[in-house]
Scaffold this motif. Structure first.
Motif, PDB file in Angstrom:
ATOM      1  N   MET A  54       0.846  -1.201   0.000  1.00 23.87           N
ATOM      2  CA  MET A  54       0.000   0.000   0.000  1.00 23.87           C
ATOM      3  C   MET A  54       0.877   1.244   0.000  1.00 23.87           C
ATOM      4  O   MET A  54       1.827   1.353   0.761  1.00 23.87           O
ATOM      5  N   THR A  55       0.557   2.199  -0.884  1.00 19.37           N
ATOM      6  CA  THR A  55       1.342   3.419  -0.991  1.00 19.37           C
ATOM      7  C   THR A  55       1.119   4.298   0.231  1.00 19.37           C
ATOM      8  O   THR A  55      -0.012   4.496   0.680  1.00 19.37           O
ATOM      9  N   ALA A  56       2.223   4.823   0.769  1.00 24.26           N
ATOM     10  CA  ALA A  56       2.111   5.706   1.934  1.00 24.26           C
ATOM     11  C   ALA A  56       1.411   6.998   1.530  1.00 24.26           C
ATOM     12  O   ALA A  56       1.598   7.494   0.414  1.00 24.26           O
ATOM     13  N   PRO A  57       0.615   7.562   2.415  1.00 22.78           N
ATOM     14  CA  PRO A  57      -0.057   8.825   2.089  1.00 22.78           C
ATOM     15  C   PRO A  57       0.952   9.955   1.905  1.00 22.78           C
ATOM     16  O   PRO A  57       2.018   9.969   2.536  1.00 22.78           O
ATOM     17  N   GLN A  58       0.618  10.876   1.029  1.00 27.58           N
ATOM     18  CA  GLN A  58       1.470  12.044   0.832  1.00 27.58           C
ATOM     19  C   GLN A  58       1.313  12.979   2.035  1.00 27.58           C
ATOM     20  O   GLN A  58       0.193  13.280   2.459  1.00 27.58           O
ATOM     21  N   ARG A  59       2.433  13.447   2.542  1.00 23.41           N
ATOM     22  CA  ARG A  59       2.378  14.396   3.654  1.00 23.41           C
ATOM     23  C   ARG A  59       2.281  15.806   3.077  1.00 23.41           C
ATOM     24  O   ARG A  59       3.165  16.259   2.335  1.00 23.41           O
ATOM     25  N   ILE A  60       1.215  16.497   3.434  1.00 24.64           N
ATOM     26  CA  ILE A  60       0.953  17.845   2.948  1.00 24.64           C
ATOM     27  C   ILE A  60       1.057  18.808   4.130  1.00 24.64           C
ATOM     28  O   ILE A  60       0.322  18.674   5.109  1.00 24.64           O
ATOM     29  N   LEU A  61       1.980  19.751   4.043  1.00 24.75           N
ATOM     30  CA  LEU A  61       2.111  20.790   5.069  1.00 24.75           C
ATOM     31  C   LEU A  61       1.479  22.065   4.528  1.00 24.75           C
ATOM     32  O   LEU A  61       1.978  22.661   3.573  1.00 24.75           O
ATOM     33  N   THR A  62       0.373  22.473   5.141  1.00 22.32           N
ATOM     34  CA  THR A  62      -0.312  23.691   4.745  1.00 22.32           C
ATOM     35  C   THR A  62       0.122  24.817   5.671  1.00 22.32           C
ATOM     36  O   THR A  62       0.046  24.689   6.896  1.00 22.32           O
ATOM     37  N   VAL A  63       0.586  25.907   5.081  1.00 24.47           N
ATOM     38  CA  VAL A  63       1.191  27.014   5.831  1.00 24.47           C
ATOM     39  C   VAL A  63       0.383  28.279   5.595  1.00 24.47           C
ATOM     40  O   VAL A  63       0.094  28.641   4.448  1.00 24.47           O
ATOM     41  N   PHE A  64       0.019  28.962   6.673  1.00 22.10           N
ATOM     42  CA  PHE A  64      -0.679  30.234   6.541  1.00 22.10           C
ATOM     43  C   PHE A  64      -0.566  31.026   7.832  1.00 22.10           C
ATOM     44  O   PHE A  64      -0.100  30.507   8.852  1.00 22.10           O
ATOM     45  N   GLY A  65      -0.981  32.298   7.788  1.00 14.50           N
ATOM     46  CA  GLY A  65      -0.793  33.119   8.969  1.00 14.50           C
ATOM     47  C   GLY A  65      -1.809  34.204   9.192  1.00 14.50           C
ATOM     48  O   GLY A  65      -1.841  34.820  10.250  1.00 14.50           O
ATOM     49  N   THR A  66      -2.660  34.470   8.203  1.00 13.10           N
ATOM     50  CA  THR A  66      -3.619  35.564   8.310  1.00 13.10           C
ATOM     51  C   THR A  66      -5.040  35.037   8.201  1.00 13.10           C
ATOM     52  O   THR A  66      -5.280  33.920   7.747  1.00 13.10           O
ATOM     53  N   ARG A  67      -5.967  35.875   8.579  1.00 10.39           N
ATOM     54  CA  ARG A  67      -7.383  35.494   8.480  1.00 10.39           C
ATOM     55  C   ARG A  67      -7.808  35.148   7.051  1.00 10.39           C
ATOM     56  O   ARG A  67      -8.451  34.110   6.832  1.00 10.39           O
TER      57      ARG A  67
END
Length: 374
Positions: free
Chosen positions: A1-14
């Motif tokens: 089974m393929t490992a899930p892709q790790r997604i880092l979502t970056v944000f800082g404002t409303r």
């Protein structure tokens, strides 16, 4: 089974939080992804409001906001702070949104580590690096780095192709702000108390047409803000109209607006609104006066004409479609255009019924599929 892709979502404002929480919801519900979230807290209080209502819990919170910090100092702190998070998380993708300092520094930190960057709301261009400032350069920097460009419209996609971005990396997804607006209006319909804080103003201004106002752009500080205040003062003198103005926390905005508009019977200067209450303000307003980018996208989804108090816009689709009109910061022109909409039903109807070019509320799912296929 393929490992899930790790997604880092970056944000800082409303605004970033509003436009990214629909995507985070999709990623968290999809076994193909291991979703991680990092916030810079470039806007602390307003960011936290959106995190709470959307149920997003960050894995990393850099809490970088300090009073009166310079753009270069903020950028340096963002670059090193976000870089440290990426070294810890080792993501397959870093997702950034729009054109903030957080988004630009996030893309740069990922580039230094050869991590692929996905840019949500890619391709917006005004053609002037000082309007809006510094956002126009921020998004051009991200455009040079990103491996996946999620353009909200065909106009934005074409802007990227003109900059020689590989066409195979450019995709028209629609704008996730419409996903978010559909989500929050659905919540309010089920839970009216979420946006009940405007009830007193609704009662106070019953029978009047509401003009919603937002203004905060740096390039309007000084004379521009004073002219906007003068225009609002003139419009508020109409017996059939009232103004609701959530005033930005920046003292360059607050001082001008409080001096010019404080105490006027038909003007409510209120604190910045959380997301549910802002959605409610959009819904109850007859028209919006704004120098914000996001309002140009959100208001048309609810059939509200937008007068854009800027000289240029990176969202020309609204102007072309007829949902928005550029009026600059000349007080006489702002008053004239608003008066036309208030007094001419045909002019109002033409803008209110124009097709919203910014999306159908299914953009987050399209972006997730692009990430899964990449």
């Amino acid at each position: 089974m393929t490992a899930p892709q790790r997604i880092l979502t970056v944000f800082g404002t409303r605004p970033e939080a509003i436009k990214l929480f629909p995507l985070i919801h999709v990623l968290e519900a999809d076994a193909r992804f291991d979703s991680r979230v990092c916030v810079s807290a470039q806007h602390r209080g307003m960011l936290d409001q959106v995190l709470e209502i959307s149920g997003v819990v960050p894995h990393h919170d850099l809490d970088l906001m300090t009073p009166d910090q310079t753009l270069d100092a903020l950028t340096a702190r963002l670059l090193t702070g976000l870089g440290a998070v990426m070294d810890e998380e080792r993501p397959d993708w870093v997702v950034v949104q729009g054109d903030t300092a957080t988004a630009m520094a996030g893309a740069m930190a990922a580039y230094y580590r050869k991590i692929r960057v996905a840019h949500v709301e890619a391709g917006l261009r005004s053609g002037n690096i000082y309007h809006p400032w510094p956002e126009e350069v921020n998004r051009k920097v991200i455009g040079a780095i990103a491996a996946l460009h999620c353009a909200p419209t065909e106009t934005a996609a074409e802007a990227l192709r003109r900059e020689n971005v590989a066409p195979s990396t450019v995709h028209v997804t629609g704008n996730t702000v419409i996903d978010a607006l559909h989500w929050i209006t659905g919540r309010i319909a089920r839970e009216p108390n979420l946006a009940g804080g405007l009830a007193n103003l609704e009662a106070r201004f019953a029978g009047k047409r509401i003009i919603g106002v937002t203004s905060h752009r740096r390039e309007n500080f000084g004379g521009g803000m004073e002219a906007i205040a003068q225009a609002v003062r003139t419009l508020a003198a109409r017996p059939d109209a009232a103004v609701i103005f959530p005033v930005h926390l920046n003292p360059n905005v607050r001082q001008v607006m409080n001096e010019a508009l404080g105490g006027l019977e038909n003007v409510a200067l209120i604190e910045p609104l959380d997301y549910p209450h802002f959605a409610r303000l959009l819904d109850m307003s007859t028209l919006m006066l704004t120098d914000s980018g996001g309002v140009q996208e959100e208001a048309p989804a609810l059939g509200k004409p937008v007068l854009v108090m800027r000289e240029t816009t990176e969202r020309p689709e609204g102007v072309i479609a007829g949902t928005a009109r550029l009026v600059g910061t000349d007080a006489e022109r702002i008053v004239a255009e608003a008066t036309r909409l208030l007094d001419d039903p045909d002019a109002y109807s033409a803008m209110a019924r124009a097709h919203n070019p910014f999306g159908d509320g299914r953009s987050a799912g399209r972006i997730a599929e692009l990430l899964a296929a990449a």
